[in-house]
Design a protein around this motif. Sequence first.
Motif, short mmCIF file in Angstrom:
data_model
loop_
_atom_site.label_atom_id
_atom_site.label_comp_id
_atom_site.label_asym_id
_atom_site.label_seq_id
_atom_site.Cartn_x
_atom_site.Cartn_y
_atom_site.Cartn_z
N SER A 14 0.83 -1.20 0.00
CA SER A 14 0.00 0.00 0.00
C SER A 14 0.86 1.26 0.00
N PHE A 15 1.95 1.26 0.76
CA PHE A 15 2.83 2.43 0.80
C PHE A 15 3.48 2.66 -0.57
N SER A 16 3.89 1.59 -1.22
CA SER A 16 4.53 1.71 -2.54
C SER A 16 3.55 2.22 -3.58
N ILE A 17 2.30 1.71 -3.55
CA ILE A 17 1.31 2.13 -4.53
C ILE A 17 0.96 3.61 -4.37
N VAL A 18 0.81 4.06 -3.11
CA VAL A 18 0.51 5.47 -2.88
C VAL A 18 1.65 6.35 -3.41
N SER A 19 2.88 5.90 -3.24
CA SER A 19 4.03 6.64 -3.76
C SER A 19 3.96 6.75 -5.27
N LEU A 75 -3.03 5.60 13.27
CA LEU A 75 -2.43 6.20 12.08
C LEU A 75 -2.75 5.39 10.83
N ILE A 76 -2.72 4.07 10.96
CA ILE A 76 -3.10 3.22 9.83
C ILE A 76 -4.56 3.45 9.47
N PHE A 77 -5.41 3.57 10.48
CA PHE A 77 -6.83 3.83 10.23
C PHE A 77 -7.02 5.22 9.62
N LEU A 78 -6.21 6.18 10.03
CA LEU A 78 -6.27 7.52 9.45
C LEU A 78 -5.89 7.49 7.97
N SER A 79 -4.86 6.71 7.65
CA SER A 79 -4.46 6.54 6.25
C SER A 79 -5.58 5.88 5.45
N ALA A 103 -3.93 11.77 -1.35
CA ALA A 103 -2.85 10.81 -1.62
C ALA A 103 -1.59 11.13 -0.81
N PRO A 104 -1.08 12.37 -0.81
CA PRO A 104 0.08 12.67 0.04
C PRO A 104 -0.20 12.49 1.53
N SER A 105 -1.44 12.78 1.95
CA SER A 105 -1.81 12.61 3.37
C SER A 105 -1.75 11.14 3.76
N ALA A 106 -2.28 10.28 2.89
CA ALA A 106 -2.21 8.83 3.15
C ALA A 106 -0.77 8.35 3.20
N GLN A 110 0.84 6.89 6.75
CA GLN A 110 1.29 5.50 6.74
C GLN A 110 2.80 5.41 6.85
N GLY A 111 3.50 6.36 6.23
CA GLY A 111 4.95 6.37 6.32
C GLY A 111 5.41 6.59 7.74
#
Length: 325
Positions: A14-19, A75-79, A103-106, A110-111
């Motif tokens: 998920s982190f990679s896809i958002v990037s 934080l994960i739930f916030l993302s 997208a940057p907020s997620a 998550q980061g």
Amino acid sequence: MIFLTLEHILTHISFSIVSIVITIHLITLFVDEIVKLSDLSKRGMIVTFLCITGLLVIRWIYSGHFPLSNLYESLIFLSWSFSIIHIVPYFKKKKNYLSAITAPSALFTQGFATSGLLTEIHQSEILVPALQSEWLIMHVSMMVLGYAALLCGSLLSVALLVITFRKDITLFYNKNRLLNFNESFYFGEIQCMNKKSNVFGNTYFFSAKNYYRSQLIQQLDHWGYRVISIGFIFLTIGILSGAVWANEAWGSYWNWDPKEIWAFITWTVFAIYLHSRTNKKLPPANSAVVASIGFLIIWICYFGVNLLGIGLHSYGSFILMSMSN
């Protein structure tokens, strides 16, 4: 062990896809709009949403409780909440004006959650007795969803202020046209009009630029108001359900806890914002200033108070052990 492995894999996917989605947004900002890239961005956020959903479900299964007991899980739930806000306009077949924010907020939330700063609380633990309540899902989920929506709406207000007070900004969009949410306006048309009138010179150009600046400000104000209104409803439900839960757990609806006080301050700030929006005579910048202040207040309420490690909600870097007192 298999659950931890799956959680680890889904987190990194998920982190990679958002990037990648953010990279696509940057590409489409400077080059002509490519339909395939736009579709790829949309599908990428849907996959991200599914991955984070799977992560939360897996953590729920092996922990035995809803994954909102510490800062890492919230934080994960916030993302996850940011990803929902991102994809909802797509299902309504409307243009997504929030993608540059969600997208940057997620990615940021998550980061930070998966960074080395929170490694000690990645592991889920048994809830203390005070947290073993059905109100955990209702209260915390409503609060985090409210924070996510209010943060997005506040950032739209910040953008509104920047565009309002920076008079020298030139707004460009794909295909070298002035930024507009409703229709295309090409520089070729402006040049054509200028050739037809030697008297007014660049009057058409500056009039058009001011017109589209005004249109952009109206759209930011409109969407900011809508998103903040939804966030305010979630926040209100979260505060009320929290009061009921506090009465069951601690015997009082209000305990003057730092988290409760800052949550009420947050609610008050955005109540002032919504009230100011009812006055049509006030310019959008006035209410946007209030929402921008609210942006800082939210982070103090959500993150800053927790790091102090005091009060009944002190879960900044630890499990909510203090709530058992």
